[in-house]
Write a protein that holds these residues in place. Sequence first.
Motif, PDB file in Angstrom:
ATOM      1  N   GLN A  44       0.943  -1.244   0.168  1.00 50.24           N
ATOM      2  CA  GLN A  44      -0.102   0.109   0.039  1.00 50.24           C
ATOM      3  C   GLN A  44       0.860   1.328   0.066  1.00 50.24           C
ATOM      4  O   GLN A  44       0.676   2.355  -0.758  1.00 50.24           O
ATOM      5  CB  GLN A  44      -0.807   0.169   1.393  1.00 50.24           C
ATOM      6  N   ALA A  45       1.825   1.378   0.654  1.00 50.46           N
ATOM      7  CA  ALA A  45       2.840   2.670   1.048  1.00 50.46           C
ATOM      8  C   ALA A  45       3.605   2.715  -0.271  1.00 50.46           C
ATOM      9  O   ALA A  45       3.359   4.139  -0.805  1.00 50.46           O
ATOM     10  CB  ALA A  45       3.518   2.413   2.261  1.00 50.46           C
ATOM     11  N   VAL A  46       3.964   1.901  -1.020  1.00 54.88           N
ATOM     12  CA  VAL A  46       5.048   2.116  -1.941  1.00 54.88           C
ATOM     13  C   VAL A  46       4.116   2.492  -3.221  1.00 54.88           C
ATOM     14  O   VAL A  46       4.773   3.543  -3.959  1.00 54.88           O
ATOM     15  CB  VAL A  46       5.671   0.648  -2.517  1.00 54.88           C
ATOM     16  N   PRO A  47       3.098   2.092  -3.621  1.00 59.07           N
ATOM     17  CA  PRO A  47       2.287   2.693  -4.796  1.00 59.07           C
ATOM     18  C   PRO A  47       1.950   4.188  -4.404  1.00 59.07           C
ATOM     19  O   PRO A  47       1.934   5.149  -5.226  1.00 59.07           O
ATOM     20  CB  PRO A  47       1.094   1.898  -4.753  1.00 59.07           C
ATOM     21  N   ALA A  48       1.801   4.511  -3.123  1.00 58.63           N
ATOM     22  CA  ALA A  48       1.485   5.845  -2.945  1.00 58.63           C
ATOM     23  C   ALA A  48       2.367   6.740  -2.988  1.00 58.63           C
ATOM     24  O   ALA A  48       2.508   7.963  -3.334  1.00 58.63           O
ATOM     25  CB  ALA A  48       0.741   5.953  -1.358  1.00 58.63           C
ATOM     26  N   LEU A  49       3.551   6.468  -2.490  1.00 60.10           N
ATOM     27  CA  LEU A  49       4.958   7.018  -2.642  1.00 60.10           C
ATOM     28  C   LEU A  49       5.278   7.383  -4.080  1.00 60.10           C
ATOM     29  O   LEU A  49       5.590   8.517  -4.489  1.00 60.10           O
ATOM     30  CB  LEU A  49       6.027   6.586  -1.719  1.00 60.10           C
ATOM     31  N   ALA A  50       4.957   6.178  -4.975  1.00 64.53           N
ATOM     32  CA  ALA A  50       5.429   6.397  -6.176  1.00 64.53           C
ATOM     33  C   ALA A  50       4.606   7.263  -7.121  1.00 64.53           C
ATOM     34  O   ALA A  50       4.941   8.171  -7.752  1.00 64.53           O
ATOM     35  CB  ALA A  50       5.358   4.953  -6.765  1.00 64.53           C
ATOM     36  N   GLN A  51       3.216   7.414  -6.695  1.00 65.94           N
ATOM     37  CA  GLN A  51       2.440   8.257  -7.353  1.00 65.94           C
ATOM     38  C   GLN A  51       2.604   9.723  -6.810  1.00 65.94           C
ATOM     39  O   GLN A  51       2.237  10.806  -7.504  1.00 65.94           O
ATOM     40  CB  GLN A  51       1.077   7.985  -7.163  1.00 65.94           C
ATOM     41  N   ALA A  52       3.304   9.905  -5.528  1.00 67.54           N
ATOM     42  CA  ALA A  52       3.762  11.315  -5.231  1.00 67.54           C
ATOM     43  C   ALA A  52       4.955  11.605  -5.921  1.00 67.54           C
ATOM     44  O   ALA A  52       5.275  12.943  -5.984  1.00 67.54           O
ATOM     45  CB  ALA A  52       3.863  11.198  -3.636  1.00 67.54           C
ATOM     46  N   GLY A  53       5.621  10.822  -6.595  1.00 66.93           N
ATOM     47  CA  GLY A  53       6.959  11.151  -7.305  1.00 66.93           C
ATOM     48  C   GLY A  53       8.142  10.516  -6.954  1.00 66.93           C
ATOM     49  O   GLY A  53       9.192  10.889  -7.481  1.00 66.93           O
ATOM     50  N   CYS A  54       7.968   9.587  -5.911  1.00 64.90           N
ATOM     51  CA  CYS A  54       9.189   8.831  -5.443  1.00 64.90           C
ATOM     52  C   CYS A  54       9.824   7.774  -6.472  1.00 64.90           C
ATOM     53  O   CYS A  54       8.834   6.782  -6.846  1.00 64.90           O
ATOM     54  CB  CYS A  54       8.752   8.301  -4.131  1.00 64.90           C
ATOM     55  N   HIS A  55      10.905   7.728  -6.920  1.00 66.98           N
ATOM     56  CA  HIS A  55      11.258   6.671  -7.704  1.00 66.98           C
ATOM     57  C   HIS A  55      12.413   5.693  -7.379  1.00 66.98           C
ATOM     58  O   HIS A  55      13.042   4.601  -7.895  1.00 66.98           O
ATOM     59  CB  HIS A  55      11.861   7.479  -9.070  1.00 66.98           C
ATOM     60  N   THR A  56      12.944   6.097  -6.306  1.00 67.91           N
ATOM     61  CA  THR A  56      13.878   5.210  -5.452  1.00 67.91           C
ATOM     62  C   THR A  56      13.515   4.736  -4.104  1.00 67.91           C
ATOM     63  O   THR A  56      13.182   5.516  -3.397  1.00 67.91           O
ATOM     64  CB  THR A  56      15.334   5.905  -5.485  1.00 67.91           C
ATOM     65  N   PHE A  57      13.687   3.555  -3.880  1.00 63.85           N
ATOM     66  CA  PHE A  57      13.448   2.698  -2.687  1.00 63.85           C
ATOM     67  C   PHE A  57      14.478   2.070  -1.925  1.00 63.85           C
ATOM     68  O   PHE A  57      15.272   1.483  -2.780  1.00 63.85           O
ATOM     69  CB  PHE A  57      11.966   1.942  -2.784  1.00 63.85           C
ATOM     70  N   PHE A  58      14.645   2.048  -0.630  1.00 63.95           N
ATOM     71  CA  PHE A  58      15.529   1.423   0.054  1.00 63.95           C
ATOM     72  C   PHE A  58      14.853   0.334   1.159  1.00 63.95           C
ATOM     73  O   PHE A  58      13.634   0.858   1.696  1.00 63.95           O
ATOM     74  CB  PHE A  58      16.466   2.227   0.818  1.00 63.95           C
ATOM     75  N   VAL A  59      15.163  -1.085   1.241  1.00 68.58           N
ATOM     76  CA  VAL A  59      14.768  -1.913   2.029  1.00 68.58           C
ATOM     77  C   VAL A  59      16.064  -2.569   2.754  1.00 68.58           C
ATOM     78  O   VAL A  59      17.140  -2.336   2.323  1.00 68.58           O
ATOM     79  CB  VAL A  59      13.768  -2.934   1.372  1.00 68.58           C
ATOM     80  N   ALA A  60      15.803  -3.480   3.696  1.00 65.24           N
ATOM     81  CA  ALA A  60      16.781  -4.239   4.507  1.00 65.24           C
ATOM     82  C   ALA A  60      17.109  -5.452   3.702  1.00 65.24           C
ATOM     83  O   ALA A  60      18.169  -5.724   3.686  1.00 65.24           O
ATOM     84  CB  ALA A  60      16.408  -4.304   5.670  1.00 65.24           C
ATOM     85  N   HIS A  61      16.046  -6.156   3.385  1.00 67.72           N
ATOM     86  CA  HIS A  61      16.356  -7.429   2.829  1.00 67.72           C
ATOM     87  C   HIS A  61      15.785  -7.801   1.346  1.00 67.72           C
ATOM     88  O   HIS A  61      14.989  -7.182   0.833  1.00 67.72           O
ATOM     89  CB  HIS A  61      15.430  -8.323   3.817  1.00 67.72           C
ATOM     90  N   LEU A  62      16.652  -8.586   0.796  1.00 65.74           N
ATOM     91  CA  LEU A  62      16.227  -9.095  -0.703  1.00 65.74           C
ATOM     92  C   LEU A  62      14.688  -9.412  -0.617  1.00 65.74           C
ATOM     93  O   LEU A  62      14.061  -9.112  -1.672  1.00 65.74           O
ATOM     94  CB  LEU A  62      17.012 -10.352  -1.072  1.00 65.74           C
ATOM     95  N   SER A  63      14.144 -10.201   0.376  1.00 64.12           N
ATOM     96  CA  SER A  63      12.511 -10.581   0.253  1.00 64.12           C
ATOM     97  C   SER A  63      11.826  -9.565   0.304  1.00 64.12           C
ATOM     98  O   SER A  63      10.766  -9.192  -0.581  1.00 64.12           O
ATOM     99  CB  SER A  63      12.230 -11.354   1.349  1.00 64.12           C
ATOM    100  N   GLU A  64      12.013  -8.370   0.833  1.00 61.07           N
ATOM    101  CA  GLU A  64      11.582  -7.129   1.090  1.00 61.07           C
ATOM    102  C   GLU A  64      11.440  -6.291  -0.570  1.00 61.07           C
ATOM    103  O   GLU A  64      10.409  -5.940  -1.087  1.00 61.07           O
ATOM    104  CB  GLU A  64      11.937  -5.984   1.776  1.00 61.07           C
ATOM    105  N   ALA A  65      12.729  -6.391  -0.958  1.00 55.65           N
ATOM    106  CA  ALA A  65      12.954  -5.888  -2.468  1.00 55.65           C
ATOM    107  C   ALA A  65      12.053  -6.397  -3.513  1.00 55.65           C
ATOM    108  O   ALA A  65      11.454  -5.836  -4.304  1.00 55.65           O
ATOM    109  CB  ALA A  65      14.401  -5.854  -2.901  1.00 55.65           C
ATOM    110  N   ILE A  66      11.741  -7.821  -3.464  1.00 57.86           N
ATOM    111  CA  ILE A  66      11.153  -8.506  -4.400  1.00 57.86           C
ATOM    112  C   ILE A  66       9.614  -7.929  -4.314  1.00 57.86           C
ATOM    113  O   ILE A  66       8.914  -7.774  -5.310  1.00 57.86           O
ATOM    114  CB  ILE A  66      11.547  -9.960  -4.440  1.00 57.86           C
ATOM    115  N   ARG A  67       9.190  -7.846  -3.117  1.00 53.41           N
ATOM    116  CA  ARG A  67       7.683  -7.362  -2.893  1.00 53.41           C
ATOM    117  C   ARG A  67       7.555  -5.815  -3.543  1.00 53.41           C
ATOM    118  O   ARG A  67       6.635  -5.518  -3.989  1.00 53.41           O
ATOM    119  CB  ARG A  67       7.567  -7.328  -1.284  1.00 53.41           C
TER     120      ARG A  67
END
Length: 371
Positions: A44-67
């Motif tokens: 839910q959070a990532v699409p909201a941030l992407a629509q606000a204009g965010c294009h780069t994301f940081f996560v801790a784990h590979l499994s999170e990155a795949i999500r």
Amino acid sequence: MAGGLLHIDLSALASNWRTLRDAAGGAQAAAVVKADAYGTGIEQAVPALAQAGCHTFFVAHLSEAIRVRVVAPGATIYVLNGLFPGTPPAYLEHGLRPVLGSFEEIEEWAAFCRAQGQKHAAAIHVDTGMNRLGLTVPQGLTLKDRTELNDFETALLMSHFVSAEESGNPINLRQIEAFKAVRETLPGISASLANSSGIFLKEKPHFDLVRPGYALYGGNPLPDQDNPMRPVVGLEARIVQLRWVEEDDTVGYNARWLALGRRRIATLSIGYADGYPRSASARGRSGEELLAGQVLIAGRPCPFAGNVSMDLITVDVTEIPERNVKRGDTATVIGGALTVDEVGRRAGTIGYEILTSLGRRYARTYRGRQA
């Protein structure tokens, strides 16, 4: 049916990202969405941030990155916790970027890229004072001589503040200067140092990219000032039962809370299994000023009474007229004056832990969801 109701305001999340972007002095603003987007939900959070204009994301784990990749197909995604042995193929499969924090990781990534015949992107982490992950500063100063850097794209050079929320802490300036020294040896590579609080330091260490996390979700990046962020998370718990206890009765496990006089107790359907810390337990006597949890019921603060248990919390509601609180009502656990920072303080911890511990048993509602 749920004992706890978790409300997440995605429009506030997007607004906070824009506030942080605007404070970053022209640097690109990423978003840290590790720990299930600080408990708010990656999907839910990532699409909201992407629509606000965010294009780069940081996560801790590979499994999170795949999500994150599933819901942000065009985004740049970095994995902070380093490159585990044997995992480079997974990074390539999902279009992800590792954050390399040792010469061993750099060598493995470079060898993988050579075998593929392609220069895949990665970040390099230099430790300027945290002593957790990353190359030492002396190692960072030798990066320019490492031939492995010819085998892949160094897309980002990064480090992490130790105490950016303490604006006067001298370690901030030492870290900034150390990071600048390494950066000067690698011209042309984008650089990132500032987390949420780092964005607001007077030195403006924004470099090319900032990486806000906690502040996105409503946490205060300026602990000694008013919070410039909008609240994102609200939490309510249902009242299961009300009862009177008599003078000298105790409440909860281990009889750690004693009633001085007749007290009315409300039992809430939430506990440490839902992520509310047991350290917020009230151990003492009714009427004492305890550093312990509170909730708001009928707009009034009600202190915890006794230990937080697995599924239940007991609170003292004696000061609320009986007609104003009944079985089935809800108590505000996070919201209003009970900000995530205040809830953390009362539990002897920090708001980060409160957010990232939010349990899966809550009924979740999302406001401001984009179509």
